[in-house]
Write an enzyme that holds these catalytic residues in place. Structure first.
Site, PDB file in Angstrom:
ATOM      1  N   ARG A  52       0.848  -1.192   0.000  1.00 17.37           N
ATOM      2  CA  ARG A  52       0.000   0.000   0.000  1.00 17.37           C
ATOM      3  C   ARG A  52       0.883   1.241   0.000  1.00 17.37           C
ATOM      4  NH1 ARG A  52      -3.339  -1.222   5.193  1.00 17.37           N
ATOM      5  NH2 ARG A  52      -1.253  -1.926   5.779  1.00 17.37           N
ATOM      6  N   ASP A  54       2.263   4.973  -0.177  1.00 15.48           N
ATOM      7  CA  ASP A  54       1.715   6.223   0.347  1.00 15.48           C
ATOM      8  C   ASP A  54       1.424   7.210  -0.771  1.00 15.48           C
ATOM      9  OD1 ASP A  54       2.148   5.188   2.862  1.00 15.48           O
ATOM     10  OD2 ASP A  54       3.955   6.356   3.262  1.00 15.48           O
ATOM     11  N   ARG A 197      10.818   5.661   4.078  1.00 15.43           N
ATOM     12  CA  ARG A 197      11.061   7.106   3.985  1.00 15.43           C
ATOM     13  C   ARG A 197      11.811   7.610   5.208  1.00 15.43           C
ATOM     14  NH1 ARG A 197       5.337   9.472   3.050  1.00 15.43           N
ATOM     15  NH2 ARG A 197       6.467  11.433   3.399  1.00 15.43           N
TER      16      ARG A 197
END
Length: 260
Positions: A52, A54, A197
């Site tokens: 999934r 972002d 990230r």
């Protein structure tokens, strides 16, 4: 009803991530609309993705499985889906699979690549994070070693109700110089929300000298507040490849985008 395995690439700039959301445009949502257009089916239609991503994150090799009642062969389904999809989503491959195949649950490893630019660019801003400061790539490589292994990444993620454990097996974190780009490639079993990230954000601060290499281990043991402030922008991140039992990573699968 047949089950199809789809391989997709997409530019995530215009999307609020992969997963369907109310009042937001998503990659999964646009894919479902395309399937409905192509097959005429609105009932008994399911699409599941391997990851999934972002908002603003891209994919070079997202995998999804699709359940839909259709007699279209895979090659025809691929062509017609691409005709119905917007230009920033592209289906690379469609094949039939057994009904037990699940794009997310059956995946055994995933690989992400992040593009850091060492120069300002007029063309590639949606696909890189431009870091103005000089980067010590060797220090980044030494810091990256602290991420390898089966570790608890709770401090590198936000809460996610779907994740039962915050322990993740990270097999490799490679820091690669490629012209004006510094590529950070992370390979592991799976990844928590915003984990990659935040890993990138920490490594970049090691490269600029704002953090020491030893700080990586300390931040893994922290409460996460300091890490959250270091989260790298979504623009530079790509889901590069997802593999399943019997498969292996191919270093030439897509390679870095080489946008600079």
């Amino acid at each position: 009803m047949p089950r199809f395995r789809l391989l997709l690439e997409y530019n995530g700039t215009r999307y609020s991530g992969w997963q369907v959301q109310r009042n937001a445009r998503t990659v999964q949502g646009d894919l479902i609309e395309a399937v409905q257009t192509v097959t005429g089916r609105r009932d008994r239609l399911e699409v599941y993705g391997a990851g999934r991503t972002d908002a603003g994150v891209h994919a070079l090799g997202q995998v999804a499985h699709l359940d839909v009642a259709t007699t279209l062969p895979p090659a025809t389904l691929l062509t017609r889906l691409n005709e119905a999809l917007p230009a920033d989503i592209n289906v690379l491959d469609v094949r039939t699979v057994g009904h037990r195949f699940h794009a997310r649950h059956d995946a055994v490893a995933r690989r992400y690549v992040y593009q850091v630019s060492r120069r300002r660019t007029a063309f590639s801003k949606p696909f890189v994070w431009w870091v103005r400061e000089r980067l010590d790539v060797e220090a980044m490589r030494r810091g990256a070693a602290s991420f390898v292994g089966r570790l608890d990444f709770e401090s590198f993620s936000d809460d996610d109700a779907d994740e039962k454990s915050t322990k993740v097996q990270v097999d490799a974190v490679d820091v690669i110089e490629d012209g004006a780009l510094v590529l950070i490639r992370v390979t592991g079993s799976h990844f928590l929300w915003r984990m990659v990230r935040r890993m990138v954000g920490v490594l970049v601060r090691v490269g600029t000298g704002d953090l020491r290499e030893a700080d990586v281990g300390r931040l893994l043991r922290s409460d996460g507040e300091d890490v959250a402030r270091l989260t790298a922008p979504s623009a530079g991140l790509f889901l590069e490849q997802v593999i399943y039992p019997g498969e292996s990573f191919r270093d030439d699968f897509r390679g870095p985008m080489r946008l600079l």
